[in-house]
Scaffold this active site. Sequence first.
Site, PDB file in Angstrom:
ATOM      1  N   GLY A   3       0.811  -1.222   0.000  1.00  0.00           N
ATOM      2  CA  GLY A   3       0.000   0.000   0.000  1.00  0.00           C
ATOM      3  C   GLY A   3       0.835   1.258   0.000  1.00  0.00           C
ATOM      4  CB  SER A  44       3.319   6.018  -4.217  1.00  0.00           C
ATOM      5  OG  SER A  44       4.582   5.485  -4.426  1.00  0.00           O
ATOM      6  N   GLY A  63       0.928   0.812  -5.208  1.00  0.00           N
ATOM      7  CA  GLY A  63      -0.163  -0.080  -4.818  1.00  0.00           C
ATOM      8  C   GLY A  63      -1.449   0.702  -4.626  1.00  0.00           C
ATOM      9  CE  LYS A 121       7.785  -0.218 -13.692  1.00  0.00           C
ATOM     10  NZ  LYS A 121       7.486   1.156 -14.134  1.00  0.00           N
ATOM     11  N   GLY A 145       5.527  -0.274 -17.299  1.00  0.00           N
ATOM     12  CA  GLY A 145       5.411   0.744 -18.342  1.00  0.00           C
ATOM     13  C   GLY A 145       5.705   2.108 -17.739  1.00  0.00           C
ATOM     14  CE  LYS A 172      11.593   2.276 -14.538  1.00  0.00           C
ATOM     15  NZ  LYS A 172      11.212   3.161 -13.438  1.00  0.00           N
ATOM     16  CG  ASP A 196       9.208   2.453 -16.960  1.00  0.00           C
ATOM     17  OD1 ASP A 196       8.957   3.563 -16.448  1.00  0.00           O
ATOM     18  OD2 ASP A 196       9.233   1.399 -16.312  1.00  0.00           O
ATOM     19  NE  ARG A 222       9.156   6.473  -6.613  1.00  0.00           N
ATOM     20  CZ  ARG A 222       8.692   5.364  -5.997  1.00  0.00           C
ATOM     21  NH1 ARG A 222       8.214   5.434  -4.795  1.00  0.00           N
ATOM     22  NH2 ARG A 222       8.663   4.202  -6.628  1.00  0.00           N
ATOM     23  CG  ASN A 223      14.951   4.850  -9.273  1.00  0.00           C
ATOM     24  OD1 ASN A 223      15.741   4.289  -8.533  1.00  0.00           O
ATOM     25  ND2 ASN A 223      13.749   4.362  -9.533  1.00  0.00           N
TER      26      ASN A 223
HETATM   27  N1  LIG Z   1       5.630   4.687  -7.356  1.00  0.00           N
HETATM   28  C1  LIG Z   1       5.636   4.518  -8.652  1.00  0.00           C
HETATM   29  O1  LIG Z   1       5.451   5.467  -9.425  1.00  0.00           O
HETATM   30  C2  LIG Z   1       5.871   3.150  -9.223  1.00  0.00           C
HETATM   31  C3  LIG Z   1       5.463   2.911 -10.528  1.00  0.00           C
HETATM   32  C4  LIG Z   1       5.718   1.666 -11.082  1.00  0.00           C
HETATM   33  C5  LIG Z   1       6.327   0.684 -10.330  1.00  0.00           C
HETATM   34  N2  LIG Z   1       6.694   0.941  -9.056  1.00  0.00           N
HETATM   35  C6  LIG Z   1       7.350  -0.127  -8.321  1.00  0.00           C
HETATM   36  O2  LIG Z   1       6.473  -0.581  -7.299  1.00  0.00           O
HETATM   37  C7  LIG Z   1       7.246  -1.085  -6.199  1.00  0.00           C
HETATM   38  C8  LIG Z   1       6.719  -0.454  -4.934  1.00  0.00           C
HETATM   39  O3  LIG Z   1       6.949   0.923  -5.062  1.00  0.00           O
HETATM   40  P1  LIG Z   1       6.099   2.057  -4.381  1.00  0.00           P
HETATM   41  O4  LIG Z   1       6.306   3.253  -5.189  1.00  0.00           O
HETATM   42  O5  LIG Z   1       4.714   1.651  -4.110  1.00  0.00           O
HETATM   43  O6  LIG Z   1       6.934   2.207  -3.022  1.00  0.00           O
HETATM   44  P2  LIG Z   1       6.656   3.130  -1.775  1.00  0.00           P
HETATM   45  O7  LIG Z   1       7.955   3.506  -1.223  1.00  0.00           O
HETATM   46  O8  LIG Z   1       5.699   4.195  -2.139  1.00  0.00           O
HETATM   47  O9  LIG Z   1       5.903   2.127  -0.787  1.00  0.00           O
HETATM   48  C9  LIG Z   1       6.450   0.927  -0.401  1.00  0.00           C
HETATM   49  C10 LIG Z   1       5.421   0.161   0.414  1.00  0.00           C
HETATM   50  O10 LIG Z   1       5.996  -1.085   0.823  1.00  0.00           O
HETATM   51  C11 LIG Z   1       5.965  -1.143   2.256  1.00  0.00           C
HETATM   52  N3  LIG Z   1       7.148  -1.822   2.708  1.00  0.00           N
HETATM   53  C12 LIG Z   1       8.412  -1.376   2.747  1.00  0.00           C
HETATM   54  N4  LIG Z   1       9.239  -2.309   3.247  1.00  0.00           N
HETATM   55  C13 LIG Z   1       8.461  -3.362   3.532  1.00  0.00           C
HETATM   56  C14 LIG Z   1       8.707  -4.629   4.107  1.00  0.00           C
HETATM   57  N5  LIG Z   1       9.920  -5.008   4.465  1.00  0.00           N
HETATM   58  N6  LIG Z   1       7.662  -5.461   4.250  1.00  0.00           N
HETATM   59  C15 LIG Z   1       6.436  -5.099   3.880  1.00  0.00           C
HETATM   60  N7  LIG Z   1       6.121  -3.910   3.337  1.00  0.00           N
HETATM   61  C16 LIG Z   1       7.142  -3.057   3.182  1.00  0.00           C
HETATM   62  C17 LIG Z   1       5.894   0.290   2.739  1.00  0.00           C
HETATM   63  O11 LIG Z   1       5.343   0.333   4.027  1.00  0.00           O
HETATM   64  C18 LIG Z   1       4.998   0.890   1.666  1.00  0.00           C
HETATM   65  O12 LIG Z   1       3.659   0.600   1.922  1.00  0.00           O
HETATM   66  C19 LIG Z   1       8.710  -0.739  -6.515  1.00  0.00           C
HETATM   67  O13 LIG Z   1       9.361  -1.864  -7.018  1.00  0.00           O
HETATM   68  C20 LIG Z   1       8.603   0.314  -7.605  1.00  0.00           C
HETATM   69  O14 LIG Z   1       9.706   0.287  -8.493  1.00  0.00           O
HETATM   70  C21 LIG Z   1       6.470   2.141  -8.478  1.00  0.00           C
HETATM   71  O1  LIG Z   2       9.596   6.777  -9.077  1.00  0.00           O
HETATM   72  P1  LIG Z   2      10.427   5.707  -9.708  1.00  0.00           P
HETATM   73  O2  LIG Z   2      11.786   6.196 -10.104  1.00  0.00           O
HETATM   74  O3  LIG Z   2      10.460   4.450  -8.898  1.00  0.00           O
HETATM   75  O4  LIG Z   2       9.730   5.332 -11.090  1.00  0.00           O
HETATM   76  C1  LIG Z   2       8.374   5.045 -11.082  1.00  0.00           C
HETATM   77  C2  LIG Z   2       7.965   4.209 -12.265  1.00  0.00           C
HETATM   78  O5  LIG Z   2       8.762   3.046 -12.374  1.00  0.00           O
HETATM   79  C3  LIG Z   2       7.903   4.943 -13.555  1.00  0.00           C
HETATM   80  O6  LIG Z   2       7.338   4.112 -14.533  1.00  0.00           O
END
Ligand SMILES: NC(=O)c1ccc[n+]([C@@H]2O[C@H](COP(=O)([O-])OP(=O)(O)OC[C@H]3O[C@@H](n4cnc5c(N)ncnc54)[C@H](O)[C@@H]3O)[C@@H](O)[C@H]2O)c1
Ligand SMILES: O=P(O)(O)OC[C@H](O)CO
Length: 339
Positions: free
Chosen positions: A12, A14, A16, A107, A135, A190, A243, A254-255
């Site tokens: 849950g 950003s 999720g 990712k 994507g 990426k 992407d 964030r990267n």
């Molecule tokens: N945010 C984006 O724009 C985006 C887009 C595409 C893909 N992703 C990918 O989705 C994945 C998650 O990213 P996000 O942006 O949601 O991250 P985030 O930092 O916003 O949230 C991470 C979530 O995981 C939980 N968490 C952290 N460590 C944990 C642990 N040890 N056990 C259980 N839960 C834990 C946190 O409490 C939080 O709810 C990453 O691999 C990211 O690359 C993110």
């Molecule tokens: O915020 P980032 O750098 O984890 O990138 C988010 C997504 O992977 C973009 O598609």
Amino acid sequence: MSSKRTVAVIGGGSFGTALANLLAENGHKVLMWMRDAQQAEIIRTERQSPRYLKGISIHTDVEPTTDLAKVIQPDLLFIALPSSALRDVLKPIADELNNKILVSMTKGIEANTFLLMSQILQELAPQAKIGVLSGPNLAREIAEHALTATVIASEDVTVCQQVQQVLHSRTFRVYASNDRYGVELGGALKNVYAIMSGMTVALGMGENTRATLITRALAEMTRFAVKLGANPMTFLGLAGVGDLLVTCNSAKSRNYQVGYAIGQGLSLDEAVSRLGEVAEGVNTLKVLKAKSDELGIYMPLVTGLYAIIFGGMSLEKVIEKLMLAEPKTDVDFISTEGF
Ligand SMILES: NC(=O)c1ccc[n+]([C@@H]2O[C@H](COP(=O)([O-])OP(=O)(O)OC[C@H]3O[C@@H](n4cnc5c(N)ncnc54)[C@H](O)[C@@H]3O)[C@@H](O)[C@H]2O)c1
Ligand SMILES: O=P(O)(O)OC[C@H](O)CO
């Protein structure tokens, strides 16, 4: 529009939360697992997630829960955990995941094993049907209903069809692919180049520099992927160049933000703690450097970034090495006989 069903999102943060909202807006009931009970309670009572998606209203059909046993009831589960946590969170419920449809949105690459997240899912639940969603998908933009497209990749066409059915909407378009490995690798690789891109922006380098970086990054990640058996054409799609473009160009990534902070003079630790969210590219850089060294794959950008972040080499020295390296030809996959 598909028939309404209950689906689960594990994670849950950003991404999720943004995906859970999309599913609920499409009429589905969503169980969203979160580690943090306090965050879950805030969502339940305020319909907001100030920690991860400030200002976004969370749909009433998104039910946050910290109960993993509850969240594995539906037969379609989306997984949006950080790569460092995915195996540990899912291992205790692995048996219950068999026969489900599991879609990874994470990712990253596992340290030590070099496994992608869907490969871990397959290892944990060999009878499950597995897909990867990837994507140009910045979570905040999805949550704000910016027109967005993504890729669902699976060897199983029914997985692609079901994901398209539940997610397709006026603002979110889902393309299908059967190259799960290529799509997933693109999404993980990426992130490393986005760190570099953020650095170049912080340092006031020009647009020529960024265009060169992104294009050479595409060449480098494709070269690596082909060595590992992926289809290079996948890298021309949304999960490859799409992407790469958004992550290297957006201050919302964030990267990119980690790279920008390092470019401003912060240490890696300072940059990561200032971010307070997941930047997968940092870990991916380490595993990618080790793997490319092991396989003897020419990856000058990865080598250069690694030398700056983990080897203490100055940026000036790395730039000099990159610019004065032996001249090369432009596109890897075009015959250069006679050159
Ligand atoms: N945010 C984006 O724009 C985006 C887009 C595409 C893909 N992703 C990918 O989705 C994945 C998650 O990213 P996000 O942006 O949601 O991250 P985030 O930092 O916003 O949230 C991470 C979530 O995981 C939980 N968490 C952290 N460590 C944990 C642990 N040890 N056990 C259980 N839960 C834990 C946190 O409490 C939080 O709810 C990453 O691999 C990211 O690359 C993110
Ligand atoms: O915020 P980032 O750098 O984890 O990138 C988010 C997504 O992977 C973009 O598609």
